[in-house]
Design an enzyme around this catalytic site. Structure first.
Site, PDB file in Angstrom:
ATOM      1  N   ASP A   1      -8.485  -1.366  -3.568  1.00 34.11           N
ATOM      2  CA  ASP A   1      -8.066  -2.765  -3.502  1.00 34.11           C
ATOM      3  C   ASP A   1      -6.555  -2.894  -3.731  1.00 34.11           C
ATOM      4  O   ASP A   1      -5.773  -2.436  -2.923  1.00 34.11           O
ATOM      5  CB  ASP A   1      -8.860  -3.613  -4.496  1.00 34.11           C
ATOM      6  N   ASN A   2      -6.148  -3.455  -4.846  1.00 38.09           N
ATOM      7  CA  ASN A   2      -4.719  -3.719  -5.103  1.00 38.09           C
ATOM      8  C   ASN A   2      -4.069  -2.564  -5.865  1.00 38.09           C
ATOM      9  O   ASN A   2      -3.355  -2.784  -6.846  1.00 38.09           O
ATOM     10  CB  ASN A   2      -4.571  -5.016  -5.896  1.00 38.09           C
TER      11      ASN A   2
END
Length: 736
Positions: A329-330
Site C-alpha cells: 500500500d503506502n
C-alpha cells in the site's frame, strides 16, 4: 517497559502461537471456535472490518490496522490543496494535419481517482512534448481549456506525436478504491470513497500526529498498531474503464507535491520536472536502469519518510504498544533494505507472501524484532465464492514459501480479509490448520535457526543491489511477468536453496566485489535494470567482472546478461560466458554448430532444459565453450572457463524443481566445488534438505504434490526417506 524489551507472554508451541487471524463483528462464536482450533495468539481487523467487543478475550495480542494518509475525509475535504499528487502523462496523440490539436488529459485515466491539478504553477510543473523530435514545447505553444482537462497545442505538425505530462490530484486512495470496487461497496451506504492527504504539508502533518495520539489513548485494547502503511502509495492508477492501467509496486510517481519538489531543488541544486517522473510513459519502472534524478528522489523521500515515521513510532512506543509496518500500500519511502530504514524505529514488518522470493523479501529484513508473512489467498470474494478453489492457491503459496521459510524463518504467519467468507470453505480451514501446524513445527524443531550453507556467498548483481533484495515485479500483469520471468525464476530458486545470497549493485561491483563472494549471478531480459542495459557501456564494469572470473570467481548469466550491443558483441561479457546473442549484425559470419556435451550441471535433467520463453539466437562465441543444451542450432545452456574461473549461461530459467536443481549445480560448479555438491542435495530434485548447525538435525521437504522416495545426505551419512505429497520429515542422530 518499552515494546523492544517486553517478553512474549506465552511461548509458542506446535499447538499454539505464531499465527495472526483476521476477525470481524457479527460472528463471535465462529471466531472463538477458530481461534481455539487454530491456536491463534493474535487477531486483527482488515480494511473494511471492525474488531468485535470480544477481542480482549481471544488472544495474547490484538492488531489494529491504522491508516495514516487516508480514512479522514473530513480533513481531506477541508484541505483539498493538501491532497497527495501524482505525475501522469496523457495518451500519445498523432496529428494528421498541421494546426491546433486538442489532447484530453483524462482520456486514459479513471476520472473518479485523479484530476488535473490546474491550481499549481502549470508553467513550471506541466510539460508538453513533441515525442517525434523528443523536444519539450515552450509554454506559449500550448494552453489549458476551460474544462481543466483539455490541452491545446496551437501549431502542431502533421505526422508528429504529442503528449502532456501533468501534475494530478489524487481524489481516491488506490488501495481503498481497489477494495471498494472488488467488494462492490457501491451499494453499502457506510462505505465512503477515502481521500488521501499529504504529510509534506505542515497542517496535515500536525493533524496526523494529533489524530494518532487521540486514537492511541482511546484504544487500550490494541497491542500492535499495524500501519497500513504510511504516506505515499505505490503507483496504482486505473484507466477510464475502471480497470488497472498502470501498476508499479516500486513507483514513486505518487510521492510528489510542490513543497517536496521545491525542497528537493533547494537541497540538490537542480529542479525536477514532470518528465523526470513520467519518463516518456515508463514512469521509472523497476525494469528501467534508474537515472540519477530518480535515485536522488528515492533517497530524498526515504530520508523524509523515515524521519516522520520515527515520530509516529515514538508515539506508539510511548503508549506501550508495538509499531508494525505492512510492506505494501503506502510503503513508498520505507524501503526496508534502504540505508534509512533503521531510523524508523519500526518493531515488525508484515507483508504478503505469494512465493519463496516474496517470503525471503520479508524474512531477511534487518533492524526489526520480528517479521510476519500474510499468506494467500486473501479472504476476498474474488477467490472465496461458490465454486472457488482457495485450497489450490493455499497449497501453491505454502509449498513455494516453505522452501524459503526453512532457509530464513519468518517469525509469524497470518491471513487477512473477511473471515465470514473463509468459513464457507471448510476444506480451506482444514488446510490452514495443517499449514500452521507445519510452520510451528519448523520453528520448534529448528529453534528458529538458519540451516547450514557452504563457506562461500552468491551475489545477485543488478542496477538496484541491496535496496531491492528479493524484489522483482510484485504484480501479476502478464506482460510484466514475462519481462521479469528470467530474473524471477532465478530468485525463486535461490530463495529455497542452501546458499548464502546477497545483492550487489553494479556500483558495488565497480567498487570491489567482497572477498567472501565466490559466484556472481546476472539475470534478466535485455535492456532492463536487472540485466544491466546501458550500464555495460562502462569498460570498468566489464573489466571488474572479467577480472573476478579470471582470478578464480564464478559467473552465472541467465537471459540477456550484460546485453548492450557494442564493440563487436551483444553480450559485453561474451568472452567470459562463451556465448553471444546474434541480433542480425553478424549474419555474414559462419558460426560453429553447437555440439551438446554431458556435464556435471545437467546430470539431473531428464527432459532437457526448460527455458520458458527463453532468449533467441544465442550462439557460441569462444573456442573453449562447451554447449550443454541446444535446439535448432541455437545454444540454450553452455559453460566456459576463463583463467582460473568458470562461467555458466542459460537462455532462461523459470522456477521448477529441475531448474532449481540445475541452478544449484551451476553454483557449485562455477565455484569450483562440485565435489562437495552431494553433501547438500537429495538425489531427487523435488526434495530439498536443510542441515542444522547442531550436527544432529536435518529437515527434508517434498516440494511435489505426490509421494517421493529418495536418498538424502545427513551429518551421519546418506539415508533413504519416503515423503508424503508435500510432506516433510525431521531426521535426528538418534533416528538415523
Amino acid at each position: 517497559m518499552s515494546p523492544q524489551t517486553q517478553p512474549v507472554p506465552q511461548a509458542p508451541t506446535q499447538d499454539r502461537g505464531r499465527l495472526t487471524l483476521p476477525i470481524q463483528t457479527g460472528m463471535d462464536e465462529e471466531v472463538r471456535s477458530l481461534v481455539a482450533r487454530l491456536g491463534a495468539d493474535a487477531v486483527r481487523n482488515s480494511d473494511g472490518t471492525e474488531l468485535p467487543d470480544i477481542v480482549s478475550e481471544l488472544a495474547t495480542r490484538v492488531y489494529s490496522t491504522y491508516f495514516v494518509g487516508r480514512g479522514d475525509n473530513a480533513w481531506a475535504d477541508a484541505h483539498p490543496e493538501e491532497a497527495t499528487r501524482i505525475f501522469l502523462m496523457s495518451d500519445r496523440v498523432t496529428v494528421t494535419t498541421d494546426g491546433p490539436v486538442s489532447i484530453d488529459l483524462l482520456a486514459p485515466w479513471f476520472a473518479d481517482q485523479v484530476r488535473p491539478d490546474t491550481g499549481c504553477d502549470v508553467s513550471r510543473w506541466w510539460q508538453v512534448h513533441d515525442r517525434t523530435t523528443g523536444q519539450e514545447l515552450p509554454r506559449a505553444a500550448w494552453s489549458i481549456e476551460a474544462d481543466g482537462r483539455t490541452v491545446t497545442v496551437h501549431e502542431a505538425l502533421a505526422g508528429h506525436v504529442y503528449t502532456v505530462s501533468f501534475l494530478a490530484t489524487q481524489v481516491w486512495d488506490p488501495t481503498q478504491m481497489y477494495n471498494y470496487l472488488t467488494n462492490g461497496w457501491d451499494d453499502d451506504p457506510s462505505r465512503v470513497r477515502e481521500k488521501p492527504f499529504d504529510v509534506r504539508h505542515e497542517a496535515t502533518w500536525a493533524h496526523v500526529r494529533s489524530h494518532l495520539s487521540a486514537w492511541l489513548s482511546t484504544h487500550p485494547e490494541v497491542d500492535v498498531v499495524r500501519f497500513t502503511t504510511f504516506f505515499y502509495h505505490f503507483t496504482l492508477v486505473y484507466g477510464a474503464d475502471a480497470a488497472e492501467r498502470y501498476v508499479d509496486w516500486f513507483g514513486y510517481s505518487a510521492s510528489v507535491s510542490v513543497p517536496a519538489l521545491e525542497a528537493f531543488e533547494e537541497e540538490y541544486g537542480y529542479r525536477l520536472s514532470a518528465e523526470d517522473f513520467v519518463d516518456g510513459g515508463y514512469y521509472n519502472s523497476p525494469f528501467r536502469v534508474p537515472t540519477r534524478a530518480f535515485r536522488d528522489w528515492i533517497d530524498f523521500q526515504q530520508r523524509f519518510v523515515s524521519s516522520r515515521v520515527r515520530e509516529l513510532t515514538d508515539a506508539v512506543h510511548a503508549q506501550g504498544k508495538e509499531a508494525m509496518m505492512f510492506l505494501g500500500d503506502n510503503w513508498i519511502g520505507t524501503e526496508p533494505y534502504g540505508e534509512h530504514f533503521a531510523a524508523t524505529g519500526i518493531d515488525a514488518v508484515v507483508g504478503s507472501v505469494g512465493s519463496g522470493a516474496t517470503c525471503r523479501m520479508i524474512a531477511d529484513i534487518p533492524h526489526v524484532r520480528y517479521t510476519e508473512g500474510r499468506f494467500l489467498p486473501y479472504f476476498f470474494p474474488d477467490v472465496f465464492h461458490p465454486g472457488g478453489d482457495p485450497v489450490t492457491e493455499a497449497n501453491r503459496s505454502w509449498l513455494e514459501a516453505r522452501r524459503a521459510i526453512v532457509r530464513s524463518p519468518l517469525d509469524r504467519i497470518g491471513y487477512g480479509g473477511y473471515l465470514s467468507l473463509a468459513v464457507e470453505h471448510p476444506d480451506f480451514i482444514d488446510r490452514i490448520e495443517q499449514i500452521v501446524t507445519e510452520f510451528r513445527s519448523i520453528h520448534e524443531r529448528s529453534g528458529g535457526r538458519r540451516p547450514l550453507t557452504p563457506s562461500f556467498k552468491v551475489a545477485v548483481i543488478n542496477s538496484w543491489g541491496r535496496l531491492r533484495s528479493w524484489m522483482t515485479h510484485m504484480v501479476a500483469h502478464a506482460l510484466w511477468y514475462r519481462q521479469t520471468y528470467t530474473y524471477l525464476g532465478v530468485l525463486e530458486a535461490l530463495s529455497g536453496l542452501p546458499l548464502d545470497v546477497e545483492f550487489l549493485s553494479f556500483d558495488d561491483v565497480r567498487t570491489g566485489i567482497p572477498q567472501d563472494v565466490k559466484v556472481l549471478i546476472c539475470a534478466g531480459a535485455e535492456g532492463t535494470a536487472f540485466s544491466g542495459g546501458e550500464q555495460w557501456a562502462d569498460p570498468d564494469l566489464i573489466a571488474a567482472v572479467s577480472s573476478f572470473v579470471a582470478a578464480g570467481g564464478g559467473l552465472i548469466g541467465v537471459g540477456a546478461p550484460s546485453a548492450h550491443p557494442a564493440h563487436g558483441v551483444t553480450f559485453q561479457l561474451a568472452d567470459v560466458l562463451g556465448v553471444d546473442r546474434e541480433i542480425g549484425w553478424g549474419l555474414g559470419t559462419r558460426r560453429p554448430l553447437p555440439t551438446v556435451q554431458e556435464h556435471f550441471i545437467t546430470q539431473d535433467l531428464t527432459e532437457g532444459l526448460n527455458d520458458g520463453e527463453g532468449t533467441p539466437d544465442v550462439v557460441v562465441a569462444c573456442p573453449t565453450t562447451q554447449v550443454l543444451d541446444a535446439t535448432n542450432g541455437q545454444v540454450r545452456l553452455a559453460v566456459n572457463e576463463l583463467g582460473r574461473g568458470r562461467a555458466v549461461y542459460a537462455t532462461g530459467l523459470p522456477y521448477c524443481a529441475q531448474n532449481s536443481r540445475l541452478l544449484h549445480r551451476a553454483v557449485f560448479w562455477a565455484a569450483g566445488q562440485e565435489e562437495d555438491f552431494p553433501s547438500w542435495a537429495a538425489l531427487d530434485p523435488r526434495v530439498e534438505v536443510a542441515a542444522y548447525p547442531d550436527g544432529r538435525t536435518t529437515l527434508v521437504i517434498n516440494n511435489a504434490l505426490e509421494p517421493v522416495t529418495t536418498t538424502v545426505p545427513t551429518p551421519q551419512g546418506p539415508r533413504t526417506v519416503r515423503l508424503e505429497e508435500g510432506g516433510h520429515q525431521w531426521l535426528t542422530a538418534a533416528t538415523q
